[in-house]
Design a protein around this motif. Structure first.
Motif, short mmCIF file in Angstrom:
data_model
loop_
_atom_site.label_atom_id
_atom_site.label_comp_id
_atom_site.label_asym_id
_atom_site.label_seq_id
_atom_site.Cartn_x
_atom_site.Cartn_y
_atom_site.Cartn_z
N ILE A 123 -45.11 -18.24 -22.60
CA ILE A 123 -43.78 -18.59 -22.92
C ILE A 123 -43.01 -19.89 -23.76
CG2 ILE A 123 -41.55 -19.14 -21.43
CD1 ILE A 123 -42.80 -17.23 -19.48
N ASP A 124 -43.71 -20.78 -23.28
CA ASP A 124 -43.50 -22.01 -24.43
C ASP A 124 -43.68 -21.68 -25.89
OD1 ASP A 124 -43.23 -23.41 -22.14
OD2 ASP A 124 -45.06 -24.48 -22.13
N LYS A 125 -44.63 -20.74 -26.15
CA LYS A 125 -44.63 -20.51 -27.77
C LYS A 125 -43.72 -19.26 -28.14
CE LYS A 125 -49.30 -22.17 -27.38
NZ LYS A 125 -50.69 -21.76 -27.73
N SER A 126 -42.99 -18.55 -27.06
CA SER A 126 -42.29 -17.42 -27.48
C SER A 126 -40.80 -17.74 -27.78
CB SER A 126 -42.33 -16.66 -26.30
OG SER A 126 -43.89 -16.08 -25.94
N LYS A 127 -40.37 -17.07 -28.82
CA LYS A 127 -38.89 -16.86 -28.74
C LYS A 127 -38.22 -15.80 -28.85
CE LYS A 127 -39.80 -20.62 -32.45
NZ LYS A 127 -39.43 -21.18 -33.58
N HIS A 128 -36.80 -15.76 -28.25
CA HIS A 128 -36.31 -14.46 -28.18
C HIS A 128 -36.51 -13.74 -27.07
CE1 HIS A 128 -34.42 -16.06 -31.76
NE2 HIS A 128 -35.52 -15.79 -32.57
N ILE A 129 -37.31 -14.28 -26.22
CA ILE A 129 -37.83 -13.54 -24.85
C ILE A 129 -36.88 -13.59 -23.89
CG2 ILE A 129 -39.50 -13.05 -23.19
CD1 ILE A 129 -40.49 -12.06 -26.05
N GLN A 130 -36.23 -12.48 -23.24
CA GLN A 130 -35.46 -12.55 -22.21
C GLN A 130 -35.82 -12.21 -21.05
OE1 GLN A 130 -31.54 -10.87 -23.01
NE2 GLN A 130 -30.75 -11.36 -21.25
N ILE A 142 -36.05 -14.92 -17.96
CA ILE A 142 -37.00 -16.25 -18.11
C ILE A 142 -36.49 -17.23 -17.34
CG2 ILE A 142 -36.84 -17.90 -20.08
CD1 ILE A 142 -38.71 -16.30 -21.49
N ASN A 143 -35.47 -17.66 -17.30
CA ASN A 143 -34.55 -18.76 -16.67
C ASN A 143 -34.76 -18.55 -15.09
OD1 ASN A 143 -32.78 -16.96 -16.38
ND2 ASN A 143 -31.26 -18.34 -16.97
N GLU A 144 -35.28 -17.50 -14.50
CA GLU A 144 -35.17 -17.45 -13.06
C GLU A 144 -36.80 -17.61 -12.45
OE1 GLU A 144 -33.82 -13.32 -12.65
OE2 GLU A 144 -31.79 -13.95 -12.66
N TRP A 168 -54.00 -9.59 -19.56
CA TRP A 168 -53.62 -9.25 -20.79
C TRP A 168 -51.98 -9.34 -20.68
CZ3 TRP A 168 -50.23 -5.23 -20.43
CH2 TRP A 168 -50.31 -4.46 -19.35
N PHE A 169 -51.43 -9.15 -21.78
CA PHE A 169 -49.72 -9.18 -21.99
C PHE A 169 -49.58 -8.13 -23.09
CE2 PHE A 169 -50.53 -12.25 -25.11
CZ PHE A 169 -49.73 -11.93 -26.24
N GLU A 170 -48.13 -7.64 -23.06
CA GLU A 170 -47.73 -6.95 -23.87
C GLU A 170 -46.21 -7.07 -24.12
OE1 GLU A 170 -47.49 -1.91 -24.38
OE2 GLU A 170 -47.95 -2.74 -22.38
N ILE A 171 -45.84 -7.01 -25.43
CA ILE A 171 -44.45 -7.25 -25.64
C ILE A 171 -43.63 -5.78 -25.68
CG2 ILE A 171 -42.57 -8.30 -27.37
CD1 ILE A 171 -44.87 -10.30 -28.07
N THR A 172 -42.70 -5.82 -24.59
CA THR A 172 -41.82 -4.45 -24.75
C THR A 172 -40.39 -4.84 -24.78
OG1 THR A 172 -42.02 -4.53 -22.39
CG2 THR A 172 -43.73 -3.36 -23.42
N GLU A 173 -39.59 -3.85 -24.32
CA GLU A 173 -38.05 -4.14 -24.43
C GLU A 173 -37.65 -3.59 -22.83
OE1 GLU A 173 -35.88 -2.07 -27.38
OE2 GLU A 173 -36.64 -3.57 -28.88
N TYR A 174 -36.72 -4.29 -22.15
CA TYR A 174 -36.06 -3.99 -21.20
C TYR A 174 -34.67 -3.88 -21.25
CZ TYR A 174 -34.53 -3.62 -16.08
OH TYR A 174 -34.33 -3.52 -14.95
N HIS A 175 -34.12 -2.68 -21.34
CA HIS A 175 -32.70 -2.40 -21.59
C HIS A 175 -32.24 -3.02 -23.14
CE1 HIS A 175 -31.30 -1.11 -17.73
NE2 HIS A 175 -32.08 -1.99 -17.09
N GLY A 176 -33.06 -2.84 -23.90
CA GLY A 176 -32.85 -3.23 -25.21
C GLY A 176 -33.07 -4.67 -25.55
#
Length: 59
Positions: A7-14, A29-31, A43-51
């Protein structure tokens, strides 16, 4: 690697979705708690949730 490390290396993740032995937790992320951030993941995967960008972790 821990969830916090990625998360510290990620940007624009909500949203973060954590899958752990048949149970799942979805949160903005803030919760996330310190306990959530300390989990090591397989493992991890980057997806979308409600766009919105989301990272799904499998512990």
């Amino acid at each position: 690697m821990r969830i916090k490390d990625l998360i510290d290396k990620s940007k624009h993740i909500q949203f973060i979705w954590i899958h752990n032995h048949g149970e799942s937790k979805l949160a903005e992320i803030n919760e996330l708690t310190e306990k959530d951030l300390s989990y090591k993941f397989e493992w991890f995967e980057i997806t979308e949730y409600h766009g919105k960008p989301c990272i799904e972790f499998n512990l």
